[in-house]
Scaffold this motif. Structure first.
Motif, mmCIF file in Angstrom:
data_model
loop_
_atom_site.group_PDB
_atom_site.id
_atom_site.type_symbol
_atom_site.label_atom_id
_atom_site.label_comp_id
_atom_site.label_asym_id
_atom_site.label_seq_id
_atom_site.Cartn_x
_atom_site.Cartn_y
_atom_site.Cartn_z
ATOM 1 N N ARG A 162 1.230 -13.529 -5.963
ATOM 2 C CA ARG A 162 1.530 -12.130 -5.686
ATOM 3 C C ARG A 162 0.327 -11.510 -4.964
ATOM 4 O O ARG A 162 -0.802 -11.982 -5.112
ATOM 5 N N PRO A 163 0.553 -10.461 -4.165
ATOM 6 C CA PRO A 163 -0.541 -9.841 -3.415
ATOM 7 C C PRO A 163 -1.494 -9.086 -4.337
ATOM 8 O O PRO A 163 -1.163 -8.828 -5.510
ATOM 9 N N PRO A 164 -2.695 -8.698 -3.830
ATOM 10 C CA PRO A 164 -3.628 -7.934 -4.660
ATOM 11 C C PRO A 164 -3.049 -6.573 -5.026
ATOM 12 O O PRO A 164 -2.241 -6.021 -4.270
ATOM 13 N N PRO A 165 -3.435 -6.020 -6.182
ATOM 14 C CA PRO A 165 -2.931 -4.706 -6.602
ATOM 15 C C PRO A 165 -3.227 -3.632 -5.560
ATOM 16 O O PRO A 165 -4.198 -3.722 -4.812
ATOM 17 N N CYS A 166 -2.378 -2.611 -5.549
ATOM 18 C CA CYS A 166 -2.505 -1.545 -4.558
ATOM 19 C C CYS A 166 -2.548 -0.192 -5.245
ATOM 20 O O CYS A 166 -1.762 0.089 -6.149
ATOM 21 N N ASN A 167 -3.453 0.655 -4.824
ATOM 22 C CA ASN A 167 -3.555 2.019 -5.337
ATOM 23 C C ASN A 167 -2.487 2.871 -4.668
ATOM 24 O O ASN A 167 -2.455 2.963 -3.440
ATOM 25 N N PRO A 168 -1.602 3.523 -5.432
ATOM 26 C CA PRO A 168 -0.528 4.327 -4.844
ATOM 27 C C PRO A 168 -1.033 5.386 -3.879
ATOM 28 O O PRO A 168 -0.351 5.730 -2.919
ATOM 29 N N SER A 169 -2.206 5.939 -4.130
ATOM 30 C CA SER A 169 -2.746 6.988 -3.256
ATOM 31 C C SER A 169 -3.203 6.421 -1.914
ATOM 32 O O SER A 169 -3.442 7.165 -0.974
ATOM 33 N N GLN A 170 -3.339 5.098 -1.837
ATOM 34 C CA GLN A 170 -3.764 4.456 -0.595
ATOM 35 C C GLN A 170 -2.721 3.432 -0.139
ATOM 36 O O GLN A 170 -3.043 2.348 0.326
ATOM 37 N N ALA A 171 -1.462 3.825 -0.268
ATOM 38 C CA ALA A 171 -0.360 2.898 -0.015
ATOM 39 C C ALA A 171 -0.332 2.404 1.426
ATOM 40 O O ALA A 171 0.212 1.334 1.713
ATOM 41 N N VAL A 172 -0.909 3.153 2.337
ATOM 42 C CA VAL A 172 -0.894 2.753 3.742
ATOM 43 C C VAL A 172 -1.640 1.441 3.944
ATOM 44 O O VAL A 172 -1.320 0.641 4.816
ATOM 45 N N ASN A 173 -2.670 1.202 3.126
ATOM 46 C CA ASN A 173 -3.520 0.019 3.280
ATOM 47 C C ASN A 173 -3.106 -1.144 2.375
ATOM 48 O O ASN A 173 -3.848 -2.111 2.234
ATOM 49 N N CYS A 174 -1.944 -1.062 1.742
ATOM 50 C CA CYS A 174 -1.508 -2.118 0.838
ATOM 51 C C CYS A 174 -1.201 -3.404 1.605
ATOM 52 O O CYS A 174 -0.648 -3.372 2.714
ATOM 53 N N VAL A 175 -1.542 -4.531 0.996
ATOM 54 C CA VAL A 175 -1.260 -5.843 1.583
ATOM 55 C C VAL A 175 0.083 -6.335 1.049
ATOM 56 O O VAL A 175 0.264 -6.493 -0.153
ATOM 57 N N LYS A 176 1.024 -6.599 1.958
ATOM 58 C CA LYS A 176 2.344 -7.073 1.532
ATOM 59 C C LYS A 176 2.277 -8.531 1.090
ATOM 60 O O LYS A 176 1.382 -9.273 1.493
ATOM 61 N N ALA A 177 3.222 -8.935 0.286
ATOM 62 C CA ALA A 177 3.310 -10.337 -0.141
ATOM 63 C C ALA A 177 3.514 -11.231 1.072
ATOM 64 O O ALA A 177 4.272 -10.897 1.988
ATOM 65 N N ASN A 178 2.816 -12.388 1.092
ATOM 66 C CA ASN A 178 2.944 -13.302 2.221
ATOM 67 C C ASN A 178 4.186 -14.189 2.079
ATOM 68 O O ASN A 178 4.936 -14.087 1.094
ATOM 69 N N MET A 179 4.396 -15.083 3.037
ATOM 70 C CA MET A 179 5.598 -15.915 3.059
ATOM 71 C C MET A 179 5.703 -16.831 1.844
ATOM 72 O O MET A 179 6.781 -17.013 1.274
#
Length: 624
Positions: A162-179
């Motif tokens: 699974r991808p690294p955790p993402c801060n909701p306030s910085q959702a623009v910079n979230c890393v999506k799950a890879n293939m």
């Protein structure tokens, strides 16, 4: 375990014991009535927790008086519902917050998974009717579903999947799950969907096999079966959207999915352990091949003259299983017109089934065709249903869900949806069915109509509620916040009203499709019903994609944006409500047109049919 023996429909008596010649025990011998089948056998197929509880209490109101040998099948369906709903209802938040997928993408993935799973039920029904039989289809695919939940547990537990955790306030910079991460996730979901398809395609049909439709007492019990069946399996859903969802959100997704896998394995073990108590029906070969044979023969003989006397049409079925000819779809009758070459060159007494079919086989196909308009017009409801596990959950996730210091998981708001179902079924059972002795309730077509009408109201209410949520969002436009200062409990009406609608739609549709199908096509017909759910989810996906494409203005923001708070769900819900209204009008026309073949099965079953229910109640009495 289902057998191929030829049998008539009479009940045989031997040394004071009653045997059913159209049902068999686990050894393949005629089933002894006192020791096999009945309510608890049907119950074990559907719910193992219920059966466990019934060992403590013999006075369960939804089971009635416990009888000898009535142990059975409910555990598989309840645990299947527990597993599927526990994963599906909370899947959109997992995709949003763990796999870092956009809002509309998450909704589409959930809709496509649900749609594909229920569509595969057609394959499950084909396998059950043609090869494995209902018993083994359920047993094997329950294991497949458990394996799927196990893969999901591994996917949610291993950090690299699974991808690294993402801060909701910085959702623009979230890393999506890879293939790779999404690939493992999809493998688990595919196995889960295949398991669901195999179990659901056969479980209700096997449960109804536990009743003897020639016995008035058992037939009366069967009248209550579908309402109570759906009421009981929703216990599994209640546990899923409360306890299981809480474990997923507050403890671990891996633990939650692991519980799902364990529950399916446990259910399968209990289901198999009670095999001696079940009644089994013979397989009648591949019903899909029969359908193709009739169509092929009718096309080949389309230019032949129809005989002046319909008694000249070919028929070799036994009187007990014979279905008399009707005037619908007369072009198919050409398949039963005898001609040179039908019986082969060597004078065989058995005709080539690709050239000549019996009137009964032709009529069985007609019966399935007559069901199709009702099938098509129930699809729209499941589009409404899809919103309860996708966008409605996302709405709840954006709002205040606190009760004191306790935070209610977003997916747990589906408890109000399930509550609406259970309360409606309980009230219907007690206020209508119980008082009338099961003879004056709504017909199945009436139930479906009521459910469709209520679903329109539900979407209109949801659109109005979304406007209120958007008003709060606009007031905080300059100071974005993660959680809106608006209680999520204002969403309760839309969940509850859709639940009320589903109580009528599900019980009515399930009983309608199984009771109106030919006896050799029960599992296929049940699967056909489940495909309405599949296409409902696919319609949702199509609508989402169309609306995203059509409504993207100059600012590039469509009604269904990547973030739920930037969307116009109120417009989307209003569109669904209008489409539902149009669909309801079409349904009324189809319901008025529908006429069942009242000669299907044993004629005496219709002798005591309540006249106000016309021929449909006669069809309902023939569930076997």
């Amino acid at each position: 375990m289902e057998v191929e023996n030829e049998a008539n429909m009479e009940v045989e008596m031997e040394e004071g014991k009653t045997f059913l010649s159209d049902a068999f025990d686990y050894k393949g011998a005629p089933a002894e009535k006192a020791k096999t089948g009945g309510w608890v056998s049907a119950a074990t197929i559907l719910d193992f927790l219920l059966v466990a509880f019934s060992q403590v209490s013999n006075n369960l109101t939804f089971l009635g008086k416990k009888e000898s040998g009535e142990e059975g099948e409910d555990e598989i369906e309840m645990c299947e519902r527990f597993t599927t709903m526990g994963i599906a209802t909370n899947l959109v938040t997992y995709l949003d917050h763990t796999m870092n997928q956009p809002s509309a993408t998450s909704s589409t993935i959930v809709s496509n998974f649900s749609g594909a799973s229920f569509l595969t039920c057609l394959l499950g029904g084909f396998i059950a009717d043609s090869f494995l039989g209902r018993y083994w289809t359920i047993a094997i695919f329950a294991v497949v579903e458990a394996l799927g939940a196990g893969v999901l547990a591994i996917s949610a537990t291993v950090p690299g999947l699974r991808p690294p955790p993402c801060n909701p306030s910085q959702a623009v910079n979230c890393v999506k799950a890879n293939m790779l991460q999404m690939g493992i996730f999809y493998i688990g979901m595919c196995a889960l969907g295949m398991g669901l398809a195999g179990v659901k395609s056969s479980v209700s049909a096997l449960a109804t096999d536990q009743f003897d439709h020639n016995d008035k007492k058992e037939k009366t019990k069967m009248e209550y079966f579908f309402n109570r069946f759906y009421l009981v399996i929703n216990i599994g859903t209640i546990l899923a959207v409360t306890v299981l969802v809480y474990i997923q959100d507050e403890v671990s997704r891996g633990v939650g999915y692991g519980i799902c896998a364990a529950s399916m394995i446990t259910a399968d073990i209990i289901y198999l352990s009670r095999s001696r108590k079940y009644r089994y029906k013979k397989r009648s070969g591949s019903p899909l091949i029969q359908v193709v044979q009739v169509i092929a023969a009718a096309i080949k003989k389309r230019k032949l003259e129809f005989p002046s006397d319909v008694s000249l049409l070919y028929e070799d079925s036994s009187p007990e299983s014979r279905v008399h000819r009707t005037n619908h779809f007369r072009w198919l009758d050409k398949a039963a017109v005898m001609s040179d070459g039908d019986f082969g060159k060597e004078g065989s007494a058995t005709p080539n089934p690709w050239k000549l079919c019996t009137v009964t086989k032709v009529e069985e196909l007609k019966m399935m065709i007559r069901i199709l308009p009702i099938w098509a017009t129930t699809i729209m409801f499941w589009c409404v249903h899809a919103q309860m596990i996708t966008f409605s959950v996302q709405q709840a996730a954006s709002m205040d869900r606190s009760i004191g210091k306790f935070q209610v998981p977003p997916a747990s708001f589906n408890v109000f949806f399930i509550g609406g179902i259970m309360i409606t079924l309980a009230l219907y059972d007690r206020l209508i069915m119980k008082r009338s002795g099961g003879s004056k309730g709504l017909t199945n077509l009436q139930k479906i109509g009521v459910g469709l009408a209520i679903s329109i109201i539900a979407m209109a209410a949801a659109a109005g509620m979304e406007q209120k949520r958007l008003k709060v969002i606009r007031s905080y436009k300059k100071t974005p916040i993660t959680t809106l200062p608006l209680t999520a409990f204002v969403l309760v009406p839309q969940f509850a009203i859709v639940g009320i609608a589903e109580a009528f739609i599900y019980s009515g549709s399930l009983a309608f499709f199984i009771s109106q199908a030919p006896k050799g096509m029960k599992a296929i017909s049940n699967s056909l019903f489940l495909t309405t759910i599949a296409f409902g989810y696919f319609v949702t996906t199509i609508l989402v994609n169309l609306i995203k494409k059509i409504t993207a203005g100059k600012d590039g923001i469509p009604w269904l944006a990547s973030k739920i708070n930037d969307s116009r769900l109120d417009y989307f819900y209003a569109v669904i409500s209008v489409l539902g209204l149009i669909n309801f009008g079409v349904y009324l026309v189809c319901a008025k047109w529908y006429k069942p073949n009242s000669s299907h099965g044993n004629a005496k079953d219709s002798d005591d049919v309540n006249a106000s229910h016309d021929e449909e109640r006669a069809g309902d009495a023939e569930i076997s």
